[in-house]
Design an enzyme around this catalytic site. Structure first.
Site, mmCIF file in Angstrom:
data_model
loop_
_atom_site.group_PDB
_atom_site.id
_atom_site.type_symbol
_atom_site.label_atom_id
_atom_site.label_comp_id
_atom_site.label_asym_id
_atom_site.label_seq_id
_atom_site.Cartn_x
_atom_site.Cartn_y
_atom_site.Cartn_z
ATOM 1 N N TYR A 1 0.837 -1.183 0.000
ATOM 2 C CA TYR A 1 0.000 0.000 0.000
ATOM 3 C C TYR A 1 0.884 1.250 0.000
ATOM 4 O O TYR A 1 1.574 1.543 0.958
ATOM 5 C CB TYR A 1 -0.920 0.028 1.214
ATOM 6 N N LEU B 1 -17.850 -3.271 3.091
ATOM 7 C CA LEU B 1 -18.828 -2.328 2.547
ATOM 8 C C LEU B 1 -18.768 -2.291 1.018
ATOM 9 O O LEU B 1 -19.281 -1.358 0.394
ATOM 10 C CB LEU B 1 -18.589 -0.930 3.119
#
Length: 330
Positions: free
Chosen positions: A56, A207
């Site tokens: 990341y 989500l």
């Protein structure tokens, strides 16, 4: 915030962790100060699991997490990952690398960037198809023996691969995308396998990368480099079809007096006490909304309704663009 046990090696974490990727990577511009406030607020609300990776950024997310945990290392469970190849100068090659020498070198970089002497949960981020997983986990097991890593995990691995890795060294967690829009682990034997072997399960993107909150109706307001601009599920046509499902979720959430995102998170947490969700956010407002989902109780009727609205296969479009899909195991 309730705690849940991951695996059988004694690791207990908050049932919601905090996915840190988006704080510096993949979802638009970073805002370090707001992200730091969000992480510190997470601690206040009982969240103790932070999830990052050397991939990341690359590297910058671990450096950000170092700022978050400074002065409170013993209060935090730090999870990081290795295996998506990054060169020493921070170049993403697009390859997987599970070679023992790469693993050994990479952990030193992660420890340095995180400012710590150990990683609590270290995942193989993606399986290298050219290296037997037994060799990779042999090297990872050495890191546990050396005290540099406390627990091992694997991400996006097929059931047979999970068994092979677990046979080398007990796995504490398997991390895979899991949400009302991504239910593959229910049908590809992954969830059944981790439960048979006593391995915990960590669901990322609970989500649906924001899809399940109902907040994304088009791509107009997304930053130029937001990952969702190239994610198949958010492309024209696919997004419209997926929003039809979201609209039904919104109606059920409204009837319960909660947000659609809280409904989606509560569903993941209701799938078993061996499951931990790691929603990602860089805003205090959304963190607090997410944490409140832990207080949402879903009835049997609610769960049945959600199965009707969003069964496996109801989402249109792959999870990733074709190149990234090719890195998934199995």
């Amino acid at each position: 915030m309730r705690q849940r046990k991951l695996g059988s090696q004694g690791l207990a974490v908050s049932e919601q962790g905090l996915g840190c990727m988006g704080m510096t990577f993949a979802y638009g511009p970073a805002d370090d100060q707001e992200a730091l406030r969000t992480a510190h607020r997470a601690f206040e609300l009982g969240v103790n699991l932070l999830d990052t990776s050397d991939f990341y950024g690359p590297h910058t997310n671990e450096e950000f997490v170092a700022k978050v945990i400074a002065g409170r290392r013993d209060e935090v469970v730090v999870a990081s990952k290795v295996g998506n190849e990054v060169t020493p100068d921070g170049t993403i090659t697009g390859k997987q690398n599970g070679r023992p020498e790469y693993i050994r070198a990479s952990v030193e970089g992660s420890l340095r960037r995180l400012g710590t002497d150990r990683i609590d949960l270290y995942y193989l981020h993606r399986v290298d198809p050219d290296v037997p997983v037994e060799e990779t986990f042999g090297a990872l097991a050495e890191l546990v023996a050396a005290g540099k890593v406390r627990h091992l995990g694997i991400s996006e691995a097929a059931a047979p691969t999970i068994r092979r890795a677990h046979a080398v060294h007990p796995l504490t967690a398997v991390q895979t995308e899991y949400s009302l829009s991504t239910r593959d682990v229910e049908v590809n034997d992954v969830l059944a396998t981790v439960r048979e072997l006593g391995i915990g399960f960590v669901g990322y993107s609970p989500l649906g990368r924001g899809l399940l909150t109902g907040a994304i109706r088009n791509l107009d307001n997304l930053a130029a480099h937001d990952f969702r601009r190239v994610a198949p599920r958010f492309q024209e046509g696919n997004l419209d079809a997926n929003l039809h499902v979201v609209e039904q979720l919104e109606a059920l959430a409204a009837a319960k007096g909660i947000t659609t995102g809280q409904l989606a998170l509560a569903w993941v947490l209701a799938q078993g006490d061996d499951i931990v969700a790691i929603p990602g956010t860089k805003r205090v407002k959304y963190l607090e909304e997410n944490v409140a989902a832990s207080a949402v109780a879903l009835s049997a009727d609610d769960l049945a309704a959600l199965d009707r609205i969003a069964p496996h296969g109801s989402t249109v479009g792959d999870r990733y663009p074709a190149g990234a899909m090719a890195t998934l195991d199995g």
